[in-house]
Enzyme design. Structure first.
Site, PDB file in Angstrom:
ATOM      1  N   ASP A  37      -4.697 -19.431 -64.556  1.00  0.00           N
ATOM      2  CA  ASP A  37      -5.802 -19.885 -63.703  1.00  0.00           C
ATOM      3  C   ASP A  37      -5.697 -19.231 -62.320  1.00  0.00           C
ATOM      4  OD1 ASP A  37      -8.161 -21.102 -63.118  1.00  0.00           O
ATOM      5  OD2 ASP A  37      -7.288 -23.025 -62.578  1.00  0.00           O
ATOM      6  N   LEU A  94     -10.586 -12.169 -60.974  1.00  0.00           N
ATOM      7  CA  LEU A  94     -10.116 -10.878 -60.477  1.00  0.00           C
ATOM      8  C   LEU A  94     -10.981 -10.292 -59.359  1.00  0.00           C
ATOM      9  CD1 LEU A  94      -8.814  -9.092 -63.721  1.00  0.00           C
ATOM     10  CD2 LEU A  94      -7.534 -10.347 -61.987  1.00  0.00           C
ATOM     11  N   GLY A 147      -7.283 -23.426 -55.531  1.00  0.00           N
ATOM     12  CA  GLY A 147      -6.779 -22.341 -56.357  1.00  0.00           C
ATOM     13  C   GLY A 147      -5.406 -21.840 -55.971  1.00  0.00           C
ATOM     14  N   HIS A 193     -15.114 -25.687 -68.074  1.00  0.00           N
ATOM     15  CA  HIS A 193     -14.330 -26.303 -67.002  1.00  0.00           C
ATOM     16  C   HIS A 193     -14.656 -27.790 -67.093  1.00  0.00           C
ATOM     17  CE1 HIS A 193     -12.392 -26.766 -63.117  1.00  0.00           C
ATOM     18  NE2 HIS A 193     -13.469 -27.357 -62.635  1.00  0.00           N
TER      19      HIS A 193
END
Lengths: 441, 325
Positions: free
Chosen positions: A319, A77, A338, A193
């Site tokens: 994600d 965020l 991403g 991860h």
């Protein structure tokens, strides 16, 4: 629409003419639900059979699904330090549009969420700006640098709901062993991860024929499987609770199935783009399809869905990794990885229901009851006394995802133009409606 | 778009060999052939591209390819400008796309681009209005090199189909290998790639090549032996243990060459590392080595590419402006 769910009393609201769906207890029946203030007061098939009494605001759900608000266990965020990519305001607005009422944000910020002051900062900023609930994960290691453990106990007390180094893998096996062992004493969840950096770092997409043709260095599936196998050994040694953040390969699913059979405290997530796309989305160097872990082969994609069906994969995550234009308009190898996924997670997950891969109940469970259970959250259920976090889902209306339609600050999506079916028609957090789809014409 | 007749090469850019048909490749080679003859005359200058601007944009150092493109453009009458990354604002943090947009605003007709990253030329081509020629991008493609290699072979052997071509060396990281495999396979040649397992992937078979790990089997009955340059940074323990060991097993010397056909041609895209991938005597063998000839073909091939791509541009020069006939 309420700017913030924590302010003001929403009063009493009756959601009538709904299809109540709650994966936690398997409920799927027509009925109504009453919220009183920030909580659910009552629900059931007979409720308001004789009409809604005066003094209660009625919301007609039009026969659509009323489910617990979605929980997204993995989103970046932006705050602090990356506000040019995403903020708590824009990120949670995107969440609301996507039907997500609780966002778990990642600690890979600048500075990293590795100190109680940062946890408190996120909570304060969320109170000011967020339109849905936000809980941070704390870093496993200081600065997410993989060297020294953070004060996980204190971070947990301050409000960190789990621990992860974000999009970095904890590479050092000894450190990982200690983190798992230490966390087990406090019953904290370690989220990894899953990637062997030495095998993955040089690569930028799935290793295979396409990468070879494009002249791009690949990341072999083994980079994930080796790391997962190592971690499973460490879980066996320590008894620590372990969650693989988002798995991408068929082999990983097989290893998770194995771990499940041995009764290890292991769970796993899958990002929506990993079951919605395969490596071919990269096509001619489309950087919007660059992700970490990378989009894999079609066999992997199918195996992930099978793993979701069998319960070897527990949760669906967005994600959400917002990237500004500068970071994506680069040669593929230099572009940032991403996808801005908060708004597309639910429509993509619903594809699995529509194409018969998974029952609706299972699809929703992976975004409600399952993450709530893993993180020990009070939300994610339709029950009297539970927080009034709800989503009304229009299951059937076809529409097209579009980059321009995103409300997130960064609009890096490979799904522009994709036809989908269903979306969040209304999102309710603590009794407040924070998103409402404009009624069709 | 008011296109009249079907064009023999209906593309705006030359970004790679992948996707080109045998017919399109033949069109380019036939056109190149004419420029070979032309280049052997005293007066090499033509006016086909008079008034046109060609920018050679090199983000990676190169002497021979840049010079070859520069000569090709100048012999066709274009105004040619060379830009290298060192001298440009790329160093100041300007993105590749900004650079492309800036250059585009100067209205060039052709951009010749080399870049160290795969796909960078494709990215740039999406943002500009002019024709783009890929002069090598990362490990992806180097189409004019493959064309000049094919032209060299075709002139010596009269054909490409049916020939056995062994491509030896750092195949994995080589754009030359990728472009050559695709061109030669499309033209019906039998392609082998020969390298230690760290410098080739079994997946090259999916591109139509046979993968070999030793020179004896890889070179057996080969018509053409194409050596690739081994980047020094890939040696010393990273991909192969040492230069000495590499040369012992994969360096081209007369002993290994004996496995090939007696009249097999030796090729190298240059610049050569003598004593690393190729023995000095072999490289200089005037009966076998066509390495100098490749350089000559390079100029002709690039002229042909510039000719064909600019032919597509709007308000193309009138046909009597000196096209090679």
């Amino acid at each position: 629409m309420a700017r913030s769910f924590s302010k003001g009393d929403p009063g009493r609201v009756a959601y009538v003419n709904a299809r109540l769906v709650d994966p936690r207890d398997g409920r799927d029946e027509p009925g109504a639900l009453l919220t009183d203030g920030h909580r659910i007061a009552d629900l059931g098939p007979g409720l308001f059979a004789d009409g809604v009494p005066e003094g209660i605001r009625a919301v007609d759900c039009g026969g659509r699904v009323l489910a617990p608000g979605l929980i997204d266990m993995r989103a970046f965020l932006g705050e602090p330090g990356h506000e040019h990519k995403e903020t708590l305001a824009t990120g949670t607005e995107a969440a609301a549009v996507g039907g997500v009422t609780t966002v778990i944000c990642l600690p890979g910020t600048d500075p990293a969420i590795d100190d109680t002051a940062l946890v408190e900062y996120i909570e304060r900023r969320a109170r000011e700006d967020a339109v849905v609930r936000v809980h941070p994960m704390g870093a496993i290691t200081k600065g997410t640098e993989g060297r020294e453990m953070t004060e996980m106990g204190l971070l947990g007390n301050a409000g960190a709901v789990a621990f992860t180094d974000g999009d970095r893998a904890v590479a050092d096996a000894r450190l990982m062993r200690r983190a798992l062992a230490y966390a087990s004493g406090l019953d904290l969840l370690i989220v990894q991860h899953v990637e062997e950096a030495a095998l993955a770092d040089a690569g930028c997409m799935n290793e295979g024929e396409l990468a070879l043709r494009l002249g791009l260095p690949g990341i072999p599936a083994a980079a994930e499987v080796i790391a997962l196998e190592r971690d499973l050994r460490l879980v066996e040694l320590t008894g620590g609770r372990y969650h693989a953040a988002c798995v991408s390969t068929a082999e990983s699913v097989a290893r998770l199935a194995d771990a499940g059979k041995r009764g290890l405290p292991v769970s796993a997530g899958v990002a929506a783009h990993h079951f919605a796309l395969n490596e071919n989305a990269v096509g001619e160097y489309r950087t919007f399809a660059k992700t970490s872990p990378p989009l894999r082969a079609e066999e992997d994609r199918r195996a992930l869905i099978e793993g979701m069906r069998r319960g070897e994969i527990d949760v669906i995550v967005s994600d959400h990794s917002p990237q500004d234009q500068e970071s994506k308009r680069q040669p593929f190898i230099q572009a940032a990885a991403g996808i801005a996924g908060l708004e597309t997670m639910l429509p993509l997950a619903l594809e699995l229901h529509h194409n018969g891969s998974l029952p609706l109940m299972r699809v929703l469970e992976m975004m409600t009851a399952a993450p709530a259970r893993l993180l020990g959250l009070d939300v994610g259920r339709l029950e009297a006394g539970a927080p009034a976090d709800l989503v009304v889902i229009d299951l059937d209306t076809p529409w097209r995802l579009s980059e321009a339609g995103l409300v997130a600050k960064s609009k890096n999506t490979p799904f522009d133009g994709r036809p989908v079916q269903g979306r969040a028609a209304r999102t309710v957090v603590a009794g407040h409606t924070v998103h409402e789809l404009a009624p069709p014409r | 778009m008011a296109t009249v007749a079907p064009r023999p090469f209906p593309r705006r850019h030359l970004l790679g060999i992948e996707g080109l048909s045998a017919r399109e490749i033949t069109v380019l080679l036939d056109k190149s052939e004419k420029y070979v003859d032309r280049n052997r005359r005293v007066n090499k200058k033509q006016s086909l591209l008079r008034g046109r601007t060609q920018i050679n944009l090199f983000f990676e150092s190169s002497t021979r390819t840049r010079t070859s493109f520069e000569l090709a453009g100048k012999r066709l009458g274009a105004d040619v400008i060379n830009m290298s990354a060192e001298a440009s604002s790329v160093r100041k943090g300007e993105t590749l796309i900004d650079t492309a947009m800036t250059l585009n605003a100067m209205r060039p007709d052709v951009l010749v681009v080399r870049h160290p990253h795969s796909g960078a030329v494709n990215l740039l081509a999406q943002k500009v209005d002019c024709a783009v020629v890929n002069a090598g991008d990362g490990s992806h493609e180097h189409p004019t090199q493959a064309l000049l290699d094919a032209l060299t072979i075709r002139r010596r052997r009269g054909r490409l189909g049916g020939l056995i071509v062994a491509i030896c060396g750092d195949v994995l990281h080589s754009r030359v290998a990728r472009s050559n495999i695709q061109l030669l396979v499309a033209m019906g040649a039998r392609v082998r790639v020969v390298a230690p397992p760290t410098l080739v992937s079994p997946l090259f078979e999916r591109m139509g090549a046979d993968v070999h790990h030793d020179m004896a089997s890889g070179l057996r009955d080969a018509d053409i032996v194409m050596m690739l340059r081994l980047q020094t940074e890939r040696m010393q323990g990273a991909f192969v243990p040492s230069v000495r060991e590499y040369f012992h097993f994969y360096g081209l010397d007369y002993q290994k060459l004996a496995a090939a056909k007696p009249d097999a041609l030796i090729m190298h895209p240059g610049p050569m590392n003598r004593g690393v991938e190729i023995d000095t005597d072999v490289a200089d063998d005037i009966d076998r080595s066509v390495i100098r000839e490749q350089v000559e073909m390079g100029v002709a091939v690039r002229m042909a590419c510039l000719d064909i791509l600019t032919d597509h541009l709007s308000n193309a020069a009138p046909a009597d402006a000196g096209a090679a006939e």
